[in-house]
Motif scaffolding. Structure first.
Motif, mmCIF file in Angstrom:
data_model
loop_
_atom_site.group_PDB
_atom_site.id
_atom_site.type_symbol
_atom_site.label_atom_id
_atom_site.label_comp_id
_atom_site.label_asym_id
_atom_site.label_seq_id
_atom_site.Cartn_x
_atom_site.Cartn_y
_atom_site.Cartn_z
ATOM 1 N N SER A 267 65.208 -15.061 109.155
ATOM 2 C CA SER A 267 64.419 -15.455 110.324
ATOM 3 C C SER A 267 64.531 -14.421 111.440
ATOM 4 N N ALA A 268 65.724 -13.866 111.649
ATOM 5 C CA ALA A 268 65.912 -12.866 112.698
ATOM 6 C C ALA A 268 65.156 -11.587 112.370
ATOM 7 N N THR A 269 65.208 -11.169 111.096
ATOM 8 C CA THR A 269 64.492 -9.964 110.691
ATOM 9 C C THR A 269 62.985 -10.153 110.795
ATOM 10 N N LEU A 270 62.494 -11.329 110.419
ATOM 11 C CA LEU A 270 61.065 -11.615 110.536
ATOM 12 C C LEU A 270 60.627 -11.606 111.998
ATOM 13 N N ASN A 271 61.484 -12.121 112.879
ATOM 14 C CA ASN A 271 61.159 -12.079 114.302
ATOM 15 C C ASN A 271 61.109 -10.644 114.804
ATOM 16 N N MET A 272 61.996 -9.784 114.306
ATOM 17 C CA MET A 272 61.975 -8.377 114.698
ATOM 18 C C MET A 272 60.682 -7.710 114.234
ATOM 19 N N VAL A 273 60.264 -8.001 113.001
ATOM 20 C CA VAL A 273 59.015 -7.443 112.485
ATOM 21 C C VAL A 273 57.832 -7.977 113.290
ATOM 22 N N TYR A 274 57.860 -9.268 113.617
ATOM 23 C CA TYR A 274 56.796 -9.850 114.443
ATOM 24 C C TYR A 274 56.705 -9.122 115.781
ATOM 25 N N LEU A 275 57.857 -8.840 116.401
ATOM 26 C CA LEU A 275 57.875 -8.125 117.671
ATOM 27 C C LEU A 275 57.208 -6.757 117.551
ATOM 28 N N GLY A 276 57.408 -6.098 116.413
ATOM 29 C CA GLY A 276 56.819 -4.783 116.225
ATOM 30 C C GLY A 276 55.324 -4.822 115.979
ATOM 31 N N VAL A 277 54.861 -5.804 115.197
ATOM 32 C CA VAL A 277 53.448 -5.848 114.810
ATOM 33 C C VAL A 277 52.571 -6.408 115.926
ATOM 34 N N PHE A 278 53.002 -7.501 116.545
ATOM 35 C CA PHE A 278 52.129 -8.183 117.508
ATOM 36 C C PHE A 278 52.429 -7.833 118.975
ATOM 37 N N PRO A 279 53.593 -8.188 119.549
ATOM 38 C CA PRO A 279 53.823 -7.825 120.947
ATOM 39 C C PRO A 279 53.902 -6.317 121.207
ATOM 40 N N THR A 280 54.129 -5.496 120.152
ATOM 41 C CA THR A 280 54.180 -4.048 120.365
ATOM 42 C C THR A 280 52.872 -3.388 119.922
ATOM 43 N N ALA A 281 52.587 -3.373 118.628
ATOM 44 C CA ALA A 281 51.408 -2.652 118.125
ATOM 45 C C ALA A 281 50.111 -3.208 118.708
ATOM 46 N N LEU A 282 49.914 -4.505 118.586
ATOM 47 C CA LEU A 282 48.653 -5.091 119.056
ATOM 48 C C LEU A 282 48.604 -5.194 120.582
ATOM 49 N N ALA A 283 49.653 -5.769 121.189
ATOM 50 C CA ALA A 283 49.609 -6.037 122.625
ATOM 51 C C ALA A 283 49.626 -4.761 123.467
ATOM 52 N N PHE A 284 50.378 -3.741 123.035
ATOM 53 C CA PHE A 284 50.381 -2.502 123.804
ATOM 54 C C PHE A 284 49.044 -1.774 123.687
ATOM 55 N N THR A 285 48.343 -1.954 122.552
ATOM 56 C CA THR A 285 47.022 -1.346 122.398
ATOM 57 C C THR A 285 45.997 -2.047 123.274
ATOM 58 N N THR A 286 46.011 -3.378 123.283
ATOM 59 C CA THR A 286 45.070 -4.103 124.148
ATOM 60 C C THR A 286 45.395 -3.843 125.617
ATOM 61 N N TRP A 287 46.690 -3.672 125.932
ATOM 62 C CA TRP A 287 47.065 -3.308 127.296
ATOM 63 C C TRP A 287 46.444 -1.959 127.674
ATOM 64 N N ALA A 288 46.598 -0.960 126.792
ATOM 65 C CA ALA A 288 46.067 0.371 127.077
ATOM 66 C C ALA A 288 44.549 0.334 127.213
ATOM 67 N N TYR A 289 43.892 -0.469 126.378
ATOM 68 C CA TYR A 289 42.433 -0.609 126.463
ATOM 69 C C TYR A 289 42.026 -1.141 127.832
#
Length: 318
Positions: free
Chosen positions: A219-241
């Motif tokens: 569960s902890a590792t999945l949360n880390m991966v979630y942090l990378g895919v959604f709050p980082t990859a997706l959210a930082f891109t929409t922020w930059a847009y």
């Protein structure tokens, strides 16, 4: 003179507002995931794992979209934002939240939008309209209320407060550095290579990440991966847009919606029922964001003829 925005301008404004909304929702969800993953991963290892997952996701998207390297003129802003925001900020915040309670961390980090406004006005010549200042004041009051209401009984360490303060400074500096780069490269390029720079900065924590991943629950590792895919990859891109289409000060003020959403998500997913003071603070945060993002109607030019309403015939032309 007709001051009504054109259809393309209105569409671009709505898309930017939608991108900003996606960002704040995903960043709010990150606080819940960090709480889960932080029990199994140290601050540096969690930041590196998150950034590696984000960089891999963004890299695949760049390949599919055939995005090339950013132009040389954009690299300074990308490198600075990568070091300060993607790297330094994430490690400092993860470490700070292990030293102080969540309420104190949120309270200290929320000086970030104020620093963004000050740096944006000084370095980027951003305008500081009264509505933006008033909205930020209301939102900051709400963030203070949420922070105080969520603070635990234990004392906050000086180290933890200092780390959260440094995280806020890194966040503000990274946003202001990123803004000029977005005028020379796409939001996806700026985010991808900023994330990659952050991952490189965090490589000294690679040994900790490998060691801790072997013992961490799934569960902890999945949360880390979630942090990378959604709050980082997706959210930082929409922020930059969105940042490419507005000022750094206005975007910084938008993030004051995050504390209110964190309260709601903690309520729904963790069963943490907020008190009346917390709810009041969250309402202030949202009200301040609404004020800061509103625009003052432009007065009609002297002698201007009002535009006829749809469905009625226009008057005779001269």
């Amino acid at each position: 003179m007709n001051t009504t925005p054109s259809a393309p301008a209105r569409r671009a404004e709505l898309l930017a507002a939608g991108a900003a909304t996606v960002t704040v929702v995903l960043w709010a969800s990150a606080f819940v995931s960090i709480r889960s993953a932080g029990g199994a991963y140290s601050p540096g290892a969690l930041a590196l794992g998150r950034l590696l997952a984000g960089a891999l996701t963004l890299g695949v998207i760049c390949l599919l979209r055939r995005e090339g390297l950013p132009p040389r003129s954009a690299w300074r802003g990308i490198a600075i934002s990568g070091v300060l925001w993607f790297g330094f900020y994430m490690v400092a915040l993860n470490w700070g939240e292990q030293q102080v309670d969540a309420g104190t961390a949120a309270l200290v980090v929320n000086i970030g939008p104020i620093l963004i406004a000050l740096l944006g006005a000084r370095l980027l010549k951003d305008a500081m309209p009264p509505r933006l200042l008033a909205g930020m004041a209301v939102s900051f009051a709400g963030a203070v209320t949420v922070g105080l209401s969520m603070s635990g009984e234990g004392g906050s360490s000086v180290l933890g407060v200092a780390l959260c303060l440094l995280a806020a400074v890194g966040y503000a500096g990274g946003v202001v550095a990123q803004k000029p780069a977005l005028g020379r490269a796409s939001a996806l390029q700026v985010t991808t290579f900023g994330c990659l720079v952050g991952a490189v900065i965090c490589l000294p924590f690679a040994g900790q990440l490998v060691h801790e991943a072997a013992d961490a629950p799934a569960s902890a590792t999945l949360n880390m991966v979630y942090l990378g895919v959604f709050p980082t990859a997706l959210a930082f891109t929409t922020w930059a847009y969105a940042l490419a289409r507005t000022t750094a000060s206005r975007m910084g003020a938008t993030t004051y919606a995050v504390p209110a959403l964190v309260v709601l998500m903690s309520w729904l997913t963790l069963g943490e029922v907020p008190g009346l003071l917390t709810l009041a603070g969250g309402a202030l945060c949202l009200a301040g964001v609404a004020v800061s993002r509103s625009r003052t109607p432009k007065p009609a030019a002297p002698g201007a003829v009002p535009e006829p309403r749809a469905g009625k015939a226009a008057g005779p032309s001269a």
